[in-house]
Design an enzyme around this catalytic site. Structure first.
Site, PDB file in Angstrom:
ATOM      1  N   ASN A   9      -1.066   4.132  -5.567  1.00 10.48           N
ATOM      2  CA  ASN A   9       0.038   3.328  -6.077  1.00 10.48           C
ATOM      3  C   ASN A   9      -0.566   2.038  -6.610  1.00 10.48           C
ATOM      4  O   ASN A   9      -0.940   1.153  -5.830  1.00 10.48           O
ATOM      5  CB  ASN A   9       1.030   3.051  -4.935  1.00 10.48           C
ATOM      6  CG  ASN A   9       2.158   2.119  -5.361  1.00 10.48           C
ATOM      7  OD1 ASN A   9       2.288   1.791  -6.542  1.00 10.48           O
ATOM      8  ND2 ASN A   9       2.947   1.677  -4.401  1.00 10.48           N
ATOM      9  N   LYS A  11       0.822  -0.298  -8.132  1.00  8.39           N
ATOM     10  CA  LYS A  11       1.762  -1.432  -8.085  1.00  8.39           C
ATOM     11  C   LYS A  11       1.708  -2.198  -9.410  1.00  8.39           C
ATOM     12  O   LYS A  11       1.515  -1.578 -10.443  1.00  8.39           O
ATOM     13  CB  LYS A  11       1.461  -2.307  -6.863  1.00  8.39           C
ATOM     14  CG  LYS A  11       1.417  -1.478  -5.558  1.00  8.39           C
ATOM     15  CD  LYS A  11       1.374  -2.312  -4.306  1.00  8.39           C
ATOM     16  CE  LYS A  11       1.355  -1.402  -3.086  1.00  8.39           C
ATOM     17  NZ  LYS A  11       1.382  -2.142  -1.812  1.00  8.39           N
ATOM     18  N   HIS A  96       9.986   2.385  -2.037  1.00 12.70           N
ATOM     19  CA  HIS A  96       8.839   1.632  -1.505  1.00 12.70           C
ATOM     20  C   HIS A  96       9.347   0.354  -0.845  1.00 12.70           C
ATOM     21  O   HIS A  96      10.315  -0.259  -1.310  1.00 12.70           O
ATOM     22  CB  HIS A  96       7.858   1.308  -2.641  1.00 12.70           C
ATOM     23  CG  HIS A  96       6.559   0.782  -2.112  1.00 12.70           C
ATOM     24  ND1 HIS A  96       6.405  -0.530  -1.726  1.00 12.70           N
ATOM     25  CD2 HIS A  96       5.382   1.401  -1.874  1.00 12.70           C
ATOM     26  CE1 HIS A  96       5.163  -0.682  -1.273  1.00 12.70           C
ATOM     27  NE2 HIS A  96       4.528   0.465  -1.353  1.00 12.70           N
ATOM     28  N   GLU A  98       8.362  -2.570  -0.961  1.00 18.46           N
ATOM     29  CA  GLU A  98       8.439  -3.740  -1.865  1.00 18.46           C
ATOM     30  C   GLU A  98       9.716  -3.689  -2.702  1.00 18.46           C
ATOM     31  O   GLU A  98      10.291  -4.722  -3.029  1.00 18.46           O
ATOM     32  CB  GLU A  98       7.173  -3.795  -2.731  1.00 18.46           C
ATOM     33  CG  GLU A  98       5.970  -4.217  -1.893  1.00 18.46           C
ATOM     34  CD  GLU A  98       4.643  -3.632  -2.311  1.00 18.46           C
ATOM     35  OE1 GLU A  98       4.521  -3.149  -3.463  1.00 18.46           O
ATOM     36  OE2 GLU A  98       3.702  -3.636  -1.482  1.00 18.46           O
ATOM     37  N   GLU A 166       5.068   4.091   5.659  1.00 22.76           N
ATOM     38  CA  GLU A 166       4.290   2.889   5.375  1.00 22.76           C
ATOM     39  C   GLU A 166       4.843   1.731   6.199  1.00 22.76           C
ATOM     40  O   GLU A 166       5.818   1.087   5.788  1.00 22.76           O
ATOM     41  CB  GLU A 166       4.384   2.530   3.895  1.00 22.76           C
ATOM     42  CG  GLU A 166       3.900   3.619   2.966  1.00 22.76           C
ATOM     43  CD  GLU A 166       3.502   3.056   1.594  1.00 22.76           C
ATOM     44  OE1 GLU A 166       2.313   3.173   1.270  1.00 22.76           O
ATOM     45  OE2 GLU A 166       4.350   2.500   0.903  1.00 22.76           O
ATOM     46  N   GLY A 172      -1.041  -4.130   2.578  1.00 25.09           N
ATOM     47  CA  GLY A 172      -1.727  -5.242   1.929  1.00 25.09           C
ATOM     48  C   GLY A 172      -2.181  -6.323   2.892  1.00 25.09           C
ATOM     49  O   GLY A 172      -2.561  -7.419   2.487  1.00 25.09           O
ATOM     50  N   SER A 212      -2.975  -0.254   4.112  1.00 26.71           N
ATOM     51  CA  SER A 212      -4.377  -0.642   4.314  1.00 26.71           C
ATOM     52  C   SER A 212      -5.302   0.552   4.592  1.00 26.71           C
ATOM     53  O   SER A 212      -6.240   0.451   5.383  1.00 26.71           O
ATOM     54  CB  SER A 212      -4.502  -1.697   5.419  1.00 26.71           C
ATOM     55  OG  SER A 212      -3.775  -2.870   5.074  1.00 26.71           O
TER      56      SER A 212
HETATM   57  P1  13P Z   1      -2.149  -1.141   0.650  1.00 24.91           P
HETATM   58  O1  13P Z   1      -3.006   0.102   0.662  1.00 24.91           O
HETATM   59  O2  13P Z   1      -2.603  -2.167  -0.345  1.00 24.91           O
HETATM   60  O3  13P Z   1      -1.939  -1.693   2.025  1.00 24.91           O
HETATM   61  O4  13P Z   1      -0.707  -0.673   0.119  1.00 24.91           O
HETATM   62  C1  13P Z   1      -0.096   0.426   0.684  1.00 24.91           C
HETATM   63  C2  13P Z   1       1.084   0.756  -0.147  1.00 24.91           C
HETATM   64  O5  13P Z   1       2.062   0.021  -0.171  1.00 24.91           O
HETATM   65  C3  13P Z   1       1.032   1.971  -0.966  1.00 24.91           C
HETATM   66  O6  13P Z   1       2.271   2.266  -1.506  1.00 24.91           O
END
Ligand code: 13P
Length: 250
Positions: A9, A11, A96, A98, A166, A172, A212
């Site tokens: 992803n 983002k 997601h 976010e 997640e 992150g 992560s």
């Molecule tokens: P990270 O791998 O940067 O922690 O993000 C995970 C994520 O949100 C994947 O959709």
């Protein structure tokens, strides 16, 4: 035996040129007929077409990061599921954290998007996960169960659905859930899906872990019985790291 699935992803990272380059680097590293696990990349809407051309004809799948639940019309800034399908996407990430945190997504809007995407022939990666405050107050199971149940209302067939667990506190932050913490929630999700859809559908369902994931922890995470791959954020922006994670799932 479920085939693992690893999706990058991206983002809101990588413009068109950088997306084209990263897609090309991945294709060069994995080859066009990699089958060790399912692999997908999710660039921004803007870069889908360009990245899609690079991986066209390969086993690497084109994934979108979101879709709207209406067919078309006055929804400034949104993209429909049919448009994504037309652009070559085989799959879309929905719900997601976010999107839930920053763009007001609820279980109800997530559910509308899930149903529309499936109706348009896209596979769905439905994201669920608790915040740190929710984990610390002991309601992880309630939150994640509600996200799964309400996200799938009216969906009778989950054979084209992947669930991504997640934990928000692990995204992150560099804080990965331990493999035992992740496995506990994955097992809870599979048990719930067994109640909702029966044993064969639940056993076939792939549940990815995200938060992560790095080359250094992927092997241990992916070895857990109910962890069927990963949804990778930061580490998917580096071709070598992403390829190492893919190899860990193969
Ligand atoms: P990270 O791998 O940067 O922690 O993000 C995970 C994520 O949100 C994947 O959709």
């Amino acid at each position: 035996m479920r085939k693992k699935i690893v999706v990058g992803n991206w983002k809101m990272n990588n413009g068109v040129a950088a997306s084209e380059q990263l897609a090309a680097d991945l294709l060069a590293a994995l080859g066009s007929s990699f089958t060790g696990c399912d692999v997908g990349i999710a660039p921004t809407f803007l870069s889908l077409t360009t990245a899609g051309k690079v991986i066209a004809g390969s086993t690497i799948q084109l994934v979108a990061q979101n879709c709207h639940y209406e067919n078309d019309g006055a929804y400034t800034g949104e993209v429909s599921a049919a448009m994504l399908k037309g652009a070559g996407c085989s799959s879309v990430i929905i719900g997601h954290s976010e999107r839930r945190q920053f763009f007001g997504e609820t279980n109800a809007t997530v559910n509308l998007r899930v149903k529309k995407a499936l109706a348009e022939g896209l596979d769905v990666i439905l994201c669920v996960g608790e915040t740190l405050a929710e984990r610390e107050s002991g309601v992880t199971g309630d939150i994640v169960s509600a996200q799964v149940r309400e996200g799938l209302v009216g969906v009778s067939d989950i054979s084209n659905v992947v669930i991504a667990y997640e934990p928000v506190w692990a995204i992150g932050t560099g804080k990965t859930a331990t493999s035992a913490q992740a496995e506990e929630v994955h097992l809870m999700i599979r048990t719930l899906v067994t109640e909702l859809y029966g044993e064969p559908a639940a056993q076939a369902l792939r549940i990815q872990y995200g938060g992560s994931v790095k080359p250094s922890n992927a092997v241990e995470l992916f070895a857990m019985p109910n962890i069927d791959g990963g949804l990778i954020g930061g580490a998917s922006l580096n071709a070598a790291d992403f390829v190492a994670i893919v190899q860990a799932a193969a």
